[in-house]
Motif scaffolding. Structure first.
Motif, PDB file in Angstrom:
ATOM      1  N   TYR A  87       0.855  -1.179   0.000  1.00 33.15           N
ATOM      2  CA  TYR A  87       0.000   0.000   0.000  1.00 33.15           C
ATOM      3  C   TYR A  87       0.888   1.225   0.000  1.00 33.15           C
ATOM      4  CZ  TYR A  87       1.076  -0.104   5.001  1.00 33.15           C
ATOM      5  OH  TYR A  87       1.737  -0.154   6.212  1.00 33.15           O
ATOM      6  N   ILE A  88       0.291   2.399  -0.146  1.00 29.34           N
ATOM      7  CA  ILE A  88       1.016   3.670  -0.092  1.00 29.34           C
ATOM      8  C   ILE A  88       0.367   4.542   0.968  1.00 29.34           C
ATOM      9  CG2 ILE A  88       1.604   5.786  -1.346  1.00 29.34           C
ATOM     10  CD1 ILE A  88       1.551   4.097  -3.918  1.00 29.34           C
ATOM     11  N   ASP A  89       1.166   5.072   1.874  1.00 26.71           N
ATOM     12  CA  ASP A  89       0.660   5.991   2.890  1.00 26.71           C
ATOM     13  C   ASP A  89       0.445   7.374   2.281  1.00 26.71           C
ATOM     14  OD1 ASP A  89       0.424   4.454   5.250  1.00 26.71           O
ATOM     15  OD2 ASP A  89       2.601   4.458   5.493  1.00 26.71           O
ATOM     16  N   VAL A  90      -0.705   7.967   2.550  1.00 29.28           N
ATOM     17  CA  VAL A  90      -1.003   9.337   2.125  1.00 29.28           C
ATOM     18  C   VAL A  90      -1.120  10.190   3.384  1.00 29.28           C
ATOM     19  CG1 VAL A  90      -2.554  10.832   0.832  1.00 29.28           C
ATOM     20  CG2 VAL A  90      -2.254   8.446   0.122  1.00 29.28           C
ATOM     21  N   ASP A  91      -0.195  11.127   3.545  1.00 26.00           N
ATOM     22  CA  ASP A  91      -0.119  11.942   4.756  1.00 26.00           C
ATOM     23  C   ASP A  91      -1.028  13.164   4.638  1.00 26.00           C
ATOM     24  OD1 ASP A  91       0.568  13.172   7.091  1.00 26.00           O
ATOM     25  OD2 ASP A  91       2.596  13.747   6.469  1.00 26.00           O
ATOM     26  N   LEU A  92      -2.021  13.230   5.518  1.00 24.41           N
ATOM     27  CA  LEU A  92      -2.978  14.343   5.515  1.00 24.41           C
ATOM     28  C   LEU A  92      -2.666  15.382   6.588  1.00 24.41           C
ATOM     29  CD1 LEU A  92      -6.263  12.217   5.290  1.00 24.41           C
ATOM     30  CD2 LEU A  92      -5.011  13.243   3.376  1.00 24.41           C
ATOM     31  N   SER A  93      -1.578  15.214   7.317  1.00 22.56           N
ATOM     32  CA  SER A  93      -1.339  16.002   8.527  1.00 22.56           C
ATOM     33  C   SER A  93      -1.099  17.482   8.259  1.00 22.56           C
ATOM     34  CB  SER A  93      -0.149  15.425   9.300  1.00 22.56           C
ATOM     35  OG  SER A  93       1.038  15.472   8.522  1.00 22.56           O
ATOM     36  N   GLU A  94      -0.829  17.879   7.006  1.00 22.51           N
ATOM     37  CA  GLU A  94      -0.600  19.295   6.711  1.00 22.51           C
ATOM     38  C   GLU A  94      -1.608  19.841   5.704  1.00 22.51           C
ATOM     39  OE1 GLU A  94       3.422  19.895   5.524  1.00 22.51           O
ATOM     40  OE2 GLU A  94       4.276  19.061   7.356  1.00 22.51           O
ATOM     41  N   LEU A  95      -2.682  19.108   5.463  1.00 29.58           N
ATOM     42  CA  LEU A  95      -3.656  19.503   4.444  1.00 29.58           C
ATOM     43  C   LEU A  95      -4.711  20.434   5.031  1.00 29.58           C
ATOM     44  CD1 LEU A  95      -4.032  18.730   1.411  1.00 29.58           C
ATOM     45  CD2 LEU A  95      -5.780  17.121   2.178  1.00 29.58           C
ATOM     46  N   ASP A  96      -4.998  21.522   4.323  1.00 32.96           N
ATOM     47  CA  ASP A  96      -6.022  22.456   4.761  1.00 32.96           C
ATOM     48  C   ASP A  96      -7.070  22.615   3.667  1.00 32.96           C
ATOM     49  OD1 ASP A  96      -7.338  24.330   6.395  1.00 32.96           O
ATOM     50  OD2 ASP A  96      -5.420  25.118   7.114  1.00 32.96           O
ATOM     51  N   VAL A  97      -8.149  23.288   3.989  1.00 36.45           N
ATOM     52  CA  VAL A  97      -9.262  23.446   3.055  1.00 36.45           C
ATOM     53  C   VAL A  97      -8.784  24.125   1.768  1.00 36.45           C
ATOM     54  CG1 VAL A  97     -11.490  24.575   2.666  1.00 36.45           C
ATOM     55  CG2 VAL A  97     -10.996  23.494   4.858  1.00 36.45           C
ATOM     56  N   GLY A  98      -9.203  23.578   0.636  1.00 39.21           N
ATOM     57  CA  GLY A  98      -8.794  24.118  -0.656  1.00 39.21           C
ATOM     58  C   GLY A  98      -7.533  23.487  -1.197  1.00 39.21           C
ATOM     59  N   GLN A  99      -6.851  22.691  -0.392  1.00 39.68           N
ATOM     60  CA  GLN A  99      -5.615  22.045  -0.831  1.00 39.68           C
ATOM     61  C   GLN A  99      -5.897  20.615  -1.287  1.00 39.68           C
ATOM     62  OE1 GLN A  99      -3.034  22.470   2.614  1.00 39.68           O
ATOM     63  NE2 GLN A  99      -2.256  24.422   1.851  1.00 39.68           N
ATOM     64  N   LYS A 100      -4.963  20.089  -2.080  1.00 41.33           N
ATOM     65  CA  LYS A 100      -5.096  18.732  -2.599  1.00 41.33           C
ATOM     66  C   LYS A 100      -3.743  18.044  -2.581  1.00 41.33           C
ATOM     67  CE  LYS A 100      -4.497  20.326  -7.380  1.00 41.33           C
ATOM     68  NZ  LYS A 100      -5.114  20.457  -8.724  1.00 41.33           N
ATOM     69  N   ILE A 101      -3.777  16.734  -2.698  1.00 46.39           N
ATOM     70  CA  ILE A 101      -2.567  15.929  -2.853  1.00 46.39           C
ATOM     71  C   ILE A 101      -2.642  15.275  -4.222  1.00 46.39           C
ATOM     72  CG2 ILE A 101      -1.252  13.943  -2.006  1.00 46.39           C
ATOM     73  CD1 ILE A 101      -2.295  14.578   0.794  1.00 46.39           C
ATOM     74  N   VAL A 102      -1.590  15.456  -5.021  1.00 49.37           N
ATOM     75  CA  VAL A 102      -1.557  14.881  -6.369  1.00 49.37           C
ATOM     76  C   VAL A 102      -0.619  13.681  -6.385  1.00 49.37           C
ATOM     77  CG1 VAL A 102      -2.126  17.074  -7.465  1.00 49.37           C
ATOM     78  CG2 VAL A 102       0.278  16.445  -7.133  1.00 49.37           C
ATOM     79  N   MET A 103      -0.693  12.906  -7.457  1.00 54.56           N
ATOM     80  CA  MET A 103       0.015  11.625  -7.509  1.00 54.56           C
ATOM     81  C   MET A 103       1.530  11.761  -7.420  1.00 54.56           C
ATOM     82  SD  MET A 103      -2.261   9.441 -10.207  1.00 54.56           S
ATOM     83  CE  MET A 103      -4.009   9.130  -9.856  1.00 54.56           C
ATOM     84  N   GLU A 104       2.083  12.820  -8.003  1.00 57.34           N
ATOM     85  CA  GLU A 104       3.533  12.971  -7.967  1.00 57.34           C
ATOM     86  C   GLU A 104       4.040  13.293  -6.556  1.00 57.34           C
ATOM     87  OE1 GLU A 104       4.853  16.117 -10.455  1.00 57.34           O
ATOM     88  OE2 GLU A 104       3.501  17.621  -9.578  1.00 57.34           O
ATOM     89  N   GLU A 105       3.144  13.644  -5.640  1.00 60.55           N
ATOM     90  CA  GLU A 105       3.539  13.948  -4.267  1.00 60.55           C
ATOM     91  C   GLU A 105       3.532  12.711  -3.365  1.00 60.55           C
ATOM     92  OE1 GLU A 105       1.955  18.570  -3.942  1.00 60.55           O
ATOM     93  OE2 GLU A 105       0.568  16.922  -3.508  1.00 60.55           O
ATOM     94  N   LEU A 106       3.043  11.588  -3.868  1.00 63.32           N
ATOM     95  CA  LEU A 106       3.034  10.366  -3.073  1.00 63.32           C
ATOM     96  C   LEU A 106       4.462   9.877  -2.867  1.00 63.32           C
ATOM     97  CD1 LEU A 106       0.039   8.501  -4.761  1.00 63.32           C
ATOM     98  CD2 LEU A 106       0.014   9.812  -2.631  1.00 63.32           C
ATOM     99  N   LYS A 107       4.761   9.433  -1.669  1.00 59.80           N
ATOM    100  CA  LYS A 107       6.111   8.959  -1.351  1.00 59.80           C
ATOM    101  C   LYS A 107       6.188   7.463  -1.608  1.00 59.80           C
ATOM    102  CE  LYS A 107       7.070  12.576   2.038  1.00 59.80           C
ATOM    103  NZ  LYS A 107       7.467  12.888   3.439  1.00 59.80           N
ATOM    104  N   VAL A 108       6.935   7.100  -2.646  1.00 58.14           N
ATOM    105  CA  VAL A 108       7.098   5.698  -3.023  1.00 58.14           C
ATOM    106  C   VAL A 108       8.571   5.423  -3.299  1.00 58.14           C
ATOM    107  CG1 VAL A 108       4.782   5.590  -4.022  1.00 58.14           C
ATOM    108  CG2 VAL A 108       6.719   6.167  -5.495  1.00 58.14           C
ATOM    109  N   HIS A 109       8.914   4.163  -3.410  1.00 59.56           N
ATOM    110  CA  HIS A 109      10.272   3.773  -3.789  1.00 59.56           C
ATOM    111  C   HIS A 109      10.607   4.410  -5.140  1.00 59.56           C
ATOM    112  CE1 HIS A 109      13.765   1.358  -4.763  1.00 59.56           C
ATOM    113  NE2 HIS A 109      13.706   0.749  -3.598  1.00 59.56           N
ATOM    114  N   PRO A 110      11.801   5.008  -5.282  1.00 59.59           N
ATOM    115  CA  PRO A 110      12.145   5.707  -6.535  1.00 59.59           C
ATOM    116  C   PRO A 110      12.199   4.809  -7.757  1.00 59.59           C
ATOM    117  CG  PRO A 110      14.048   5.542  -5.088  1.00 59.59           C
ATOM    118  CD  PRO A 110      12.871   5.139  -4.268  1.00 59.59           C
ATOM    119  N   ALA A 111      12.224   3.482  -7.581  1.00 55.79           N
ATOM    120  CA  ALA A 111      12.258   2.586  -8.730  1.00 55.79           C
ATOM    121  C   ALA A 111      10.872   2.340  -9.311  1.00 55.79           C
ATOM    122  CB  ALA A 111      12.902   1.248  -8.347  1.00 55.79           C
ATOM    123  N   LEU A 112       9.812   2.796  -8.629  1.00 54.21           N
ATOM    124  CA  LEU A 112       8.458   2.637  -9.141  1.00 54.21           C
ATOM    125  C   LEU A 112       8.165   3.706 -10.192  1.00 54.21           C
ATOM    126  CD1 LEU A 112       8.264   0.791  -6.644  1.00 54.21           C
ATOM    127  CD2 LEU A 112       5.996   1.734  -6.219  1.00 54.21           C
TER     128      LEU A 112
END
Length: 274
Positions: free
Chosen positions: A224-249
Motif C-alpha cells: 500500500y502507499i501511505d497518504v499523509d494528511l497532517s498538513e492539508l487544509d481546506v482548498g488544498q489537494k494531494i496529487v500523484m507525484e507527491e506520493l512517497k514511493v520507492h524511486p524505482a516505481l
C-alpha cells in the motif's frame, strides 16, 4: 577517467527529493538497497516505506486444470475449487506461458476477506502447483506470483475466478497499489473546523482515488502507499507525484492527477440551509 552512470531510480530519487546536504547520509539507504556495482541484484524495500506483513506470507496451493469453459468452471466451484490461470508478464504487458490451475476456495476466500480485495491484489504469494492437494504430492511448479484479477459473485462476493502473474525478480509488474490515508486527527482543515480560508467551515476529505497504478519491480511491490494528511487544509489537494514511493516505481498516470482534496462549505450556505 571512468565515469559510473547512476541507475535511473537513484537519479529519480534526487530529482524528487532535491540535492542532499550530505550525499552519503541522504543516499546511504538507497545505495544499500540498489547496489550500483551489480545492477542485476534484487531491489529491497527502503526504510520508512510500507512492507508486506509477514502475517499473510502464505503459500497458495493449486492443482493443474486440463480444460476451460463454463461447465468445467461450474464443476470446479461445486467441488470447492476456484478456476484460475497463472501466466508471464514482460515489461508490464500480459504474455504467454499460461497454465490452467485450480486453487482452494476456502484458502483464497479467507485471504481476500482478511486482506481486502485491493490489498490482496497488491500482495506477493508463493504458489505451489501440485499433482494433488495432498502434502506429499509431487510439486509441478513453485513460483512467486502476484494476483492480477479477481472475479467476484455479484450477490455473495464469493471469488469465482482469480488470475495470477509469475513475479520473478526480473519482472516489472503493473499494480494498482491501494492508498491508506493517515493523519486525519492532526489535519489542520479537519481539526480546526474553520480553515485559514475565511468564510469556510465544516471541511471534509474528498477521496478521489483509492488505488494508483504503478509499474513495479517485482521485488519491491508495495502492499500500500501511505497518504499523509497532517498538513492539508481546506482548498488544498494531494496529487500523484507527491506520493512517497520507492524511486524505482514508475507512475502510470499523469503526475498532476489528484488523489484527494479537502472541501469546506461556506458558513453563509450552511445558514441558508437551516
Amino acid at each position: 577517467m571512468l565515469v559510473r552512470r547512476l541507475p535511473p531510480a537513484i537519479v529519480s530519487y534526487f530529482l524528487h527529493n532535491g540535492r542532499p546536504s550530505s550525499f552519503t547520509g541522504a543516499a546511504g539507504s538507497l545505495f544499500e538497497h540498489y547496489p550500483i556495482g551489480n545492477p542485476s541484484a534484487p531491489l529491497g524495500y527502503l526504510e520508512g516505506f510500507p512492507r508486506p506483513d509477514p502475517k499473510y506470507a502464505e503459500t497458495i496451493v493449486a492443482i493443474p486444470r486440463l480444460k476451460s469453459g463454463k461447465n468445467i468452471s461450474a464443476k470446479e466451484r461445486k467441488a470447492g475449487r476456484i478456476p484460475s490461470i497463472v501466466f508471464e508478464q514482460e515489461k508490464g504487458e500480459e504474455g504467454g506461458n499460461k497454465r490452467l490451475i485450480s486453487v482452494k476456495s476456502k484458502q483464497i476466500g479467507k485471504l481476500v476477506e482478511h486482506l481486502g480485495q485491493s490489498f490482496f491484489l497488491s500482495r506477493l504469494f508463493e504458489l505451489e502447483v501440485r499433482s494433488a492437494f495432498e502434502d506429499e504430492s509431487e510439486i509441478i511448479e513453485k513460483v512467486r506470483v502476484l494476483p492480477r484479477k479477481l472475479h467476484l459473485h455479484s450477490s455473495t462476493d464469493a471469488v469465482l475466478n482469480v488470475t495470477f502473474m509469475r513475479a520473478p525478480s526480473t519482472a516489472s509488474l503493473k499494480v494498482d497499489v491501494p492508498l491508506v490515508f493517515r493523519g486525519e486527527d492532526s489535519c489542520p482543515g479537519l481539526r480546526k473546523g474553520t480553515s485559514f480560508l475565511q468564510g469556510f467551515e465544516g471541511a471534509y476529505l474528498n477521496t478521489i482515488k483509492r488505488t494508483v497504478n504503478y509499474l513495479c519491480p517485482a521485488d519491491i511491490v508495495p502492499p500500500y502507499i501511505d497518504v499523509d494528511l497532517s498538513e492539508l487544509d481546506v482548498g488544498q489537494k494531494i496529487v500523484m507525484e507527491e506520493l512517497k514511493v520507492h524511486p524505482a516505481l514508475k507512475l502510470l498516470h499523469q503526475p498532476n492527477q489528484p488523489v484527494c482534496n479537502l472541501i469546506g462549505s461556506r458558513a453563509s450556505d450552511q445558514k441558508r440551509s437551516k
